[in-house]
Design an enzyme around this catalytic site. Structure first.
Site, PDB file in Angstrom:
ATOM      1  N   VAL A 122       0.894  -1.153   0.000  1.00 50.49           N
ATOM      2  CA  VAL A 122       0.000   0.000   0.000  1.00 50.49           C
ATOM      3  C   VAL A 122       0.933   1.203   0.000  1.00 50.49           C
ATOM      4  CG1 VAL A 122      -1.750   1.281   1.263  1.00 50.49           C
ATOM      5  CG2 VAL A 122      -1.846  -1.214   1.210  1.00 50.49           C
ATOM      6  N   PRO A 123       1.096   1.837  -1.163  1.00 47.06           N
ATOM      7  CA  PRO A 123       2.219   2.759  -1.376  1.00 47.06           C
ATOM      8  C   PRO A 123       2.019   4.160  -0.808  1.00 47.06           C
ATOM      9  CG  PRO A 123       0.920   2.593  -3.365  1.00 47.06           C
ATOM     10  CD  PRO A 123       0.306   1.642  -2.383  1.00 47.06           C
ATOM     11  N   CYS A 124       1.936   4.274   0.515  1.00 52.23           N
ATOM     12  CA  CYS A 124       1.807   5.610   1.094  1.00 52.23           C
ATOM     13  C   CYS A 124       3.089   6.418   0.898  1.00 52.23           C
ATOM     14  CB  CYS A 124       1.383   5.548   2.548  1.00 52.23           C
ATOM     15  SG  CYS A 124       2.489   4.641   3.608  1.00 52.23           S
ATOM     16  N   HIS A 125       4.174   5.765   0.490  1.00 51.38           N
ATOM     17  CA  HIS A 125       5.407   6.513   0.187  1.00 51.38           C
ATOM     18  C   HIS A 125       5.217   7.419  -1.030  1.00 51.38           C
ATOM     19  CE1 HIS A 125       5.817   2.800  -2.247  1.00 51.38           C
ATOM     20  NE2 HIS A 125       6.456   3.578  -3.109  1.00 51.38           N
ATOM     21  N   ARG A 126       4.170   7.193  -1.817  1.00 48.73           N
ATOM     22  CA  ARG A 126       3.905   8.006  -3.010  1.00 48.73           C
ATOM     23  C   ARG A 126       3.108   9.275  -2.700  1.00 48.73           C
ATOM     24  NH1 ARG A 126       2.155   2.732  -6.464  1.00 48.73           N
ATOM     25  NH2 ARG A 126       4.233   1.828  -6.589  1.00 48.73           N
TER      26      ARG A 126
END
Length: 157
Positions: A122-126
């Site tokens: 779940v790419p919350c780094h984006r």
């Protein structure tokens, strides 16, 4: 009920993958701020058993290895959100829909999403701040920069 877990070493540090018989439930850096919180929530739901091999953990480990080598742009391991509020789960679903290399602002998704039990997947780094700068990242800004750089992302300094 049983959940199974295994540690996975990545270029950004050790992660713990937690699965049931069908899906990935949690993938967290062991030194992230919310690691213990997620672990405690999972322990309240099931008995956690450390294992040496599991098909779902093997799949996510291979996908992570390919991701860090730049050859995986979409994770196919099935996931299930078993912790988090309904709002958080909605946010995670929205984040999971982001394409490789896409970036959005926190305001687009939410000002803050809180606990993310499936780091990288779940790419919350984006997610960037409204001004395009890097905002908080539970697993550390050094990891956020690394992941965004790996994906060809850009941000304001």
């Amino acid at each position: 009920m049983y959940y199974y877990y295994q540690h996975i070493q990545t270029p950004l540090g050790r992660m713990t993958a937690v699965v049931n018989d069908e899906t990935l439930l949690s993938l967290s850096f062991t030194d992230s701020k919310d690691y213990q919180t997620a672990w405690d929530k999972l322990q309240k739901q099931a008995t956690l058993i450390q294992i040496s091999s599991h098909p779902i953990i093997n799949q996510i480990a291979l996908e992570l290895e390919a991701y860090f080598h730049g050859t995986c742009q979409q994770f196919k391991t099935p996931v299930n959100y078993v912790i988090g509020t309904p709002f958080q789960q909605d946010v995670w679903r929205a984040l999971k829909a982001l394409s490789y290399g896409d970036q959005v602002t926190y305001g687009t998704i939410a000002e803050a999403i809180g606990l993310n039990p499936l780091s990288i997947i779940v790419p919350c780094h984006r997610v960037l701040r409204k001004d395009g700068r890097l905002g908080g990242f539970n697993s550390g800004l050094h990891r956020k920069k690394y992941l965004l750089t790996l994906e060809g992302g850009r941000w304001n300094e």
